[in-house]
Design a protein around this motif. Structure first.
Motif: not given
Length: 159
Positions: A58-65
């Protein structure tokens, strides 16, 4: 992108995203590191990650912004059904309107969201969404919120 451990018991079962396909041929490859091909595929894989407790995915596929520094997921929430209501994309942007039914103890609810996605370097990322949560109170003779097609009293309402 790193690969993510997937529960072995889930590999041969139907995918939690509700596609009707086996997990290994649906969301499993995304959880293993392959990029999702569309915003809808990413959203389905993220839903399955919620079901399976794959917080790193979930974290890895969440946009960094917009990615939160930590996920505060309630372990008592059991996700039971996903419905994709609408979706679309252009070259580097996309959207998915979905409804996800969940259960917390004996309480039922529905999360409905219009989600935004962006593609960077060939990978889709979840950006944000406009969520709305509605509590459900299914009656004994109502259709079960899990989507089984059975009456609530003879499905999830047992016990």
């Amino acid at each position: 992108m790193p690969t993510h451990d997937t529960p072995a018991a889930s590999v041969d079962k139907r995918c939690p995203c509700g596609s009707g396909r086996p997990y290994a041929a649906c969301c499993g490859p995304c959880h293993g590191g392959e990029p999702a091909t569309t915003p809808e595929a990413l959203m389905r894989s993220r839903y399955s990650a919620f079901v399976l407790g794959l917080d790193d995915y979930l974290r890895d596929t969440w946009h960094a912004s917009t990615r939160p520094t930590a996920l505060d997921l309630d372990a008592s929430t059991r996700w039971v059904r996903l419905e994709v209501l609408d979706h679309g994309q252009d070259s580097d942007g996309g959207r998915v309107h979905f409804r996800a039914t969940f259960r917390e103890g004996r309480r039922w609810g529905v999360l409905e969201e219009d989600s935004r996605f962006v593609r960077e370097a060939g990978r889709w990322f979840y950006v944000d969404g406009k969520p709305a949560i509605e509590r459900l109170k299914p009656g004994r003779n109502d259709p079960c919120p899990c989507g089984s097609g059975r009456k609530f009293k003879s499905c999830c309402g047992l016990g």
